[in-house]
Design an enzyme around this catalytic site. Structure first.
Site, PDB file in Angstrom:
ATOM      1  N   LYS A   1      16.907 -10.108 -74.491  1.00  0.00           N
ATOM      2  CA  LYS A   1      16.067  -9.693 -75.599  1.00  0.00           C
ATOM      3  C   LYS A   1      14.643  -9.393 -75.115  1.00  0.00           C
ATOM      4  O   LYS A   1      14.125 -10.065 -74.223  1.00  0.00           O
ATOM      5  CB  LYS A   1      16.032 -10.819 -76.651  1.00  0.00           C
ATOM      6  CG  LYS A   1      15.455 -10.399 -77.993  1.00  0.00           C
ATOM      7  CD  LYS A   1      15.632 -11.513 -79.020  1.00  0.00           C
ATOM      8  CE  LYS A   1      15.063 -11.114 -80.370  1.00  0.00           C
ATOM      9  NZ  LYS A   1      15.222 -12.174 -81.387  1.00  0.00           N
TER      10      LYS A   1
ATOM     11  N   LYS B   1       7.804 -11.411 -75.227  1.00  0.00           N
ATOM     12  CA  LYS B   1       6.423 -11.419 -74.728  1.00  0.00           C
ATOM     13  C   LYS B   1       6.246 -12.403 -73.579  1.00  0.00           C
ATOM     14  O   LYS B   1       5.228 -12.367 -72.890  1.00  0.00           O
ATOM     15  CB  LYS B   1       5.450 -11.746 -75.866  1.00  0.00           C
ATOM     16  CG  LYS B   1       5.695 -13.061 -76.577  1.00  0.00           C
ATOM     17  CD  LYS B   1       4.811 -13.155 -77.813  1.00  0.00           C
ATOM     18  CE  LYS B   1       5.113 -14.408 -78.630  1.00  0.00           C
ATOM     19  NZ  LYS B   1       4.338 -14.452 -79.884  1.00  0.00           N
TER      20      LYS B   1
ATOM     21  N   LYS C   1      11.636 -26.980 -73.667  1.00  0.00           N
ATOM     22  CA  LYS C   1      10.254 -26.778 -73.221  1.00  0.00           C
ATOM     23  C   LYS C   1       9.788 -27.917 -72.321  1.00  0.00           C
ATOM     24  O   LYS C   1       8.984 -27.705 -71.412  1.00  0.00           O
ATOM     25  CB  LYS C   1       9.341 -26.633 -74.438  1.00  0.00           C
ATOM     26  CG  LYS C   1       9.590 -25.345 -75.211  1.00  0.00           C
ATOM     27  CD  LYS C   1       8.697 -25.226 -76.437  1.00  0.00           C
ATOM     28  CE  LYS C   1       8.987 -23.938 -77.183  1.00  0.00           C
ATOM     29  NZ  LYS C   1       8.136 -23.802 -78.387  1.00  0.00           N
TER      30      LYS C   1
END
Length: 331
Positions: free
Chosen positions: A195, A198, A113
């Site tokens: 996959k 969202k 991240k």
């Protein structure tokens, strides 16, 4: 005999989609009577990246209602919002003081991240695995149901619990990761090798649990397929075919063998409306219950208060043991 206790955390970021439901939530609902379940909507984890305040409030309310609409029963679980239980952040601070820097620095998800956020990376993003350990250990669970990608965080939690117990006496249960057998792995509608997520920039890559029937039909109509007639499972060269058949199998309740026989000679033009109807039928009762819950905000907030009180009763008892062990004067 007492049921084993579990703790699961859920971030209120983005909208829940069909992959979340078929891959995880449906299994939680099916197994909820086996455990004493604590489900925590971790809104304080969500703010490790920038959030619009009103959107965060709305997503937290929506997620609470949607989990109930999916079938989680308050007879078998405590569903609560993390920020409604102040013990989480206090215990996280206590853990921060005993956690070596190199333990936090080795977290793979932080490194990944950080690459995306660059100079905007916050201290909270670095230390959130310690807050996650507090989330878990406050409730003294035996099991923490997680995916394989979260195993490293559970190991950090276990290390922190052992370190605390070694220094200050036995306060915390050492939890175990509950890596369930691989459930349905639902892939993107635009790329059968990735996959469903969202975070995918394309809204057509996924079906949200609250999508209306017209939207669902449009997304299925536009989803990626191939030019081969006849639809089959388990062909590495046809990942989209396998994925769409899996979704049909799980939403229709039919066996893999039944679906394979039914669709073996179908073309995509015949199969896609069948799949869309099956998804719509699966989501209709969830959406109906969600609308009922959302139409009565006072009732919904009352449930939040009741469940937060149940969570606080457990969490504050654990926190007081930790305070006492570390040498703080009682209030």
């Amino acid at each position: 005999m007492a049921k084993p206790r579990t703790l699961s955390g859920i971030q209120p970021s983005g909208e829940l989609h069909l992959g979340n439901y078929l891959g995880a939530i449906k299994n939680w609902v099916a197994e909820q009577e086996r455990y004493e379940n604590f489900f925590c909507i971790v809104d304080q984890h969500a703010i490790t990246v920038p959030q619009d305040p009103e959107l965060l409030r709305e997503r937290t309310r929506s997620l609470f209602a949607l989990y109930l609409a999916c079938g989680l029963s308050l007879e078998h679980c405590v569903l609560f919002v993390q920020s409604h239980v102040p013990a989480h952040t206090e215990l996280a601070w206590l853990f921060t003081t005993i956690t070596p820097m190199n333990w936090a620095e080795r977290m793979i998800q932080y490194k990944e991240k950080k690459e995306k956020q660059g100079e905007e990376t916050s201290v909270g993003l670095f230390s959130y695995p310690i807050l996650q350990a507090a989330d878990i250990l406050l409730y003294q669970p035996k099991y923490v149901p997680v995916g394989e990608d979260q195993r490293q965080h559970i190991e950090l939690c276990r290390d922190i619990a052992r370190r605390f117990n070694d220094r200050f006496g036995e306060v915390f249960v050492i939890p175990e990761a509950l890596i369930r057998p691989q459930g349905a792995r639902i892939m993107s509608l635009t790329d059968g090798t990735r996959k469903m997520s969202k975070s995918d920039p394309s809204d057509f890559s996924r079906i949200h649990l609250l999508d209306d029937p017209d939207t669902i039909r449009k997304k299925i109509q536009k989803c990626k397929t191939d030019s081969i007639r006849g639809i089959a499972f388990d062909d590495p060269a046809r990942p989209e075919a396998h994925n769409l058949l899996t979704i049909y199998m799980l939403t229709s309740g039919k066996s893999k063998e039944e679906v394979a026989a039914e669709c073996a000679e179908m073309g995509w033009g015949q199969f896609k409306p069948l799949l869309a109807d099956s998804i719509i039928a699966t989501l209709e009762p969830i959406q109906k219950r969600y609308r009922e819950l959302s139409s009565d905000p006072d009732y919904l907030h009352g449930l939040m208060r009741e469940n937060a009180a149940k969570a606080r009763a457990v969490a504050e008892q654990t926190l007081q043991k930790a305070r006492d062990a570390m040498g703080f004067l009682p209030p």
